[in-house]
Design an enzyme around this catalytic site. Structure first.
Site, PDB file in Angstrom:
ATOM      1  N   ASN A   1       0.840  -1.198   0.000  1.00 32.37           N
ATOM      2  CA  ASN A   1       0.000   0.000   0.000  1.00 32.37           C
ATOM      3  C   ASN A   1       0.878   1.252   0.000  1.00 32.37           C
ATOM      4  O   ASN A   1       1.949   1.287   0.611  1.00 32.37           O
ATOM      5  CB  ASN A   1      -1.016   0.005   1.142  1.00 32.37           C
ATOM      6  CG  ASN A   1      -0.418  -0.228   2.519  1.00 32.37           C
ATOM      7  OD1 ASN A   1       0.592  -0.899   2.650  1.00 32.37           O
ATOM      8  ND2 ASN A   1      -1.042   0.328   3.538  1.00 32.37           N
TER       9      ASN A   1
ATOM     10  N   CYS B   1      -4.157   0.745  -2.511  1.00 31.87           N
ATOM     11  CA  CYS B   1      -4.055  -0.493  -1.747  1.00 31.87           C
ATOM     12  C   CYS B   1      -2.995  -1.414  -2.354  1.00 31.87           C
ATOM     13  O   CYS B   1      -2.720  -1.362  -3.563  1.00 31.87           O
ATOM     14  CB  CYS B   1      -5.387  -1.239  -1.766  1.00 31.87           C
ATOM     15  SG  CYS B   1      -6.671  -0.467  -0.788  1.00 31.87           S
TER      16      CYS B   1
ATOM     17  N   GLU C   1       0.282   5.157   0.703  1.00 29.42           N
ATOM     18  CA  GLU C   1      -0.671   6.165   1.180  1.00 29.42           C
ATOM     19  C   GLU C   1      -0.309   7.548   0.652  1.00 29.42           C
ATOM     20  O   GLU C   1       0.771   7.761   0.103  1.00 29.42           O
ATOM     21  CB  GLU C   1      -0.705   6.142   2.719  1.00 29.42           C
ATOM     22  CG  GLU C   1      -1.221   4.802   3.220  1.00 29.42           C
ATOM     23  CD  GLU C   1      -1.496   4.768   4.714  1.00 29.42           C
ATOM     24  OE1 GLU C   1      -1.050   5.677   5.437  1.00 29.42           O
ATOM     25  OE2 GLU C   1      -2.168   3.802   5.142  1.00 29.42           O
TER      26      GLU C   1
ATOM     27  N   GLU D   1      -3.117  -4.586  -3.036  1.00 29.62           N
ATOM     28  CA  GLU D   1      -3.616  -5.494  -4.076  1.00 29.62           C
ATOM     29  C   GLU D   1      -3.661  -4.789  -5.432  1.00 29.62           C
ATOM     30  O   GLU D   1      -3.326  -5.364  -6.468  1.00 29.62           O
ATOM     31  CB  GLU D   1      -5.025  -5.983  -3.730  1.00 29.62           C
ATOM     32  CG  GLU D   1      -5.124  -6.764  -2.434  1.00 29.62           C
ATOM     33  CD  GLU D   1      -5.371  -5.884  -1.206  1.00 29.62           C
ATOM     34  OE1 GLU D   1      -4.863  -4.746  -1.159  1.00 29.62           O
ATOM     35  OE2 GLU D   1      -6.076  -6.343  -0.300  1.00 29.62           O
TER      36      GLU D   1
ATOM     37  N   CYS E   1     -10.301  -5.018   0.693  1.00 26.68           N
ATOM     38  CA  CYS E   1     -11.418  -4.067   0.674  1.00 26.68           C
ATOM     39  C   CYS E   1     -12.259  -4.271  -0.593  1.00 26.68           C
ATOM     40  O   CYS E   1     -11.856  -4.967  -1.527  1.00 26.68           O
ATOM     41  CB  CYS E   1     -10.904  -2.634   0.773  1.00 26.68           C
ATOM     42  SG  CYS E   1     -10.260  -1.977  -0.778  1.00 26.68           S
TER      43      CYS E   1
ATOM     44  N   CYS F   1     -10.638  -3.419  -3.956  1.00 28.58           N
ATOM     45  CA  CYS F   1      -9.645  -4.410  -4.393  1.00 28.58           C
ATOM     46  C   CYS F   1     -10.328  -5.666  -4.943  1.00 28.58           C
ATOM     47  O   CYS F   1      -9.857  -6.270  -5.906  1.00 28.58           O
ATOM     48  CB  CYS F   1      -8.715  -4.765  -3.246  1.00 28.58           C
ATOM     49  SG  CYS F   1      -7.617  -3.403  -2.846  1.00 28.58           S
TER      50      CYS F   1
END
Ligand code: THU
Length: 138
Positions: free
Chosen positions: A44, A55, A46, A57, A88, A91
């Site tokens: 990830n 993310c 940010e 993935e 999530c 993803c």
């Protein structure tokens, strides 16, 4: 290929350590295995605006697709959550773009492994076929 997911899990745990997560401090690593056995990993990333966060993935899938891979066997997702965290919703949708179904290995730094399937995590998904296989418009 070997069915042993050890290499894939190791890749997810290793890339997790590269996560850029100064806001959530929640480090995520993902490693996706293509049909030819090649592994693509992502963490990830940010952003101070929060909304631009990517993310793990999604980064792994973007790396794979950029290298020409579009068909996948399984993905491992590593966190330190106990029980291991699930991907999530965004993803899940990103994975459905390329996989009718997919084995998902949810792992954590404590050694727990939970096996899931994409179809079970995102039933009734809006899929590429929903656009691509429509009748031509008059
Ligand atoms: N995160 C992922 O990398 N994958 C998911 O499926 C869930 C959330 C990241 C985004 C953010 O950097 C942090 O975890 C907390 O939400």
């Amino acid at each position: 290929m070997s069915d042993d997911p050890a290499r894939l899990i190791e890749a997810a745990l290793a890339v997790r350590l590269n996560a850029y997560a100064p806001y959530s401090h929640f480090l995520v690593g993902a490693a996706i295995e293509a049909e030819d056995g090649q592994i693509y990993a992502g963490c990830n990333v940010e952003n101070v605006t929060f909304g631009l966060t990517r993310c793990a993935e999604q980064v792994a899938v973007a790396r794979a697709v950029s290298e020409g891979a579009r068909r996948f066997r399984r993905i491992a997702i590593a966190t330190d959550a106990d029980p291991p965290a699930v991907p999530c919703g965004m993803c899940r949708q990103v994975l459905v773009e390329f996989c009718e179904d997919l084995e998902i290995l949810l792992v954590n730094t404590q050694g727990a492994i939970r096996r899931e399937r994409l179809q079970a995590l995102l039933p009734g998904a809006f899929r590429p076929a929903d656009l691509l296989e429509r009748e031509p418009r008059p």
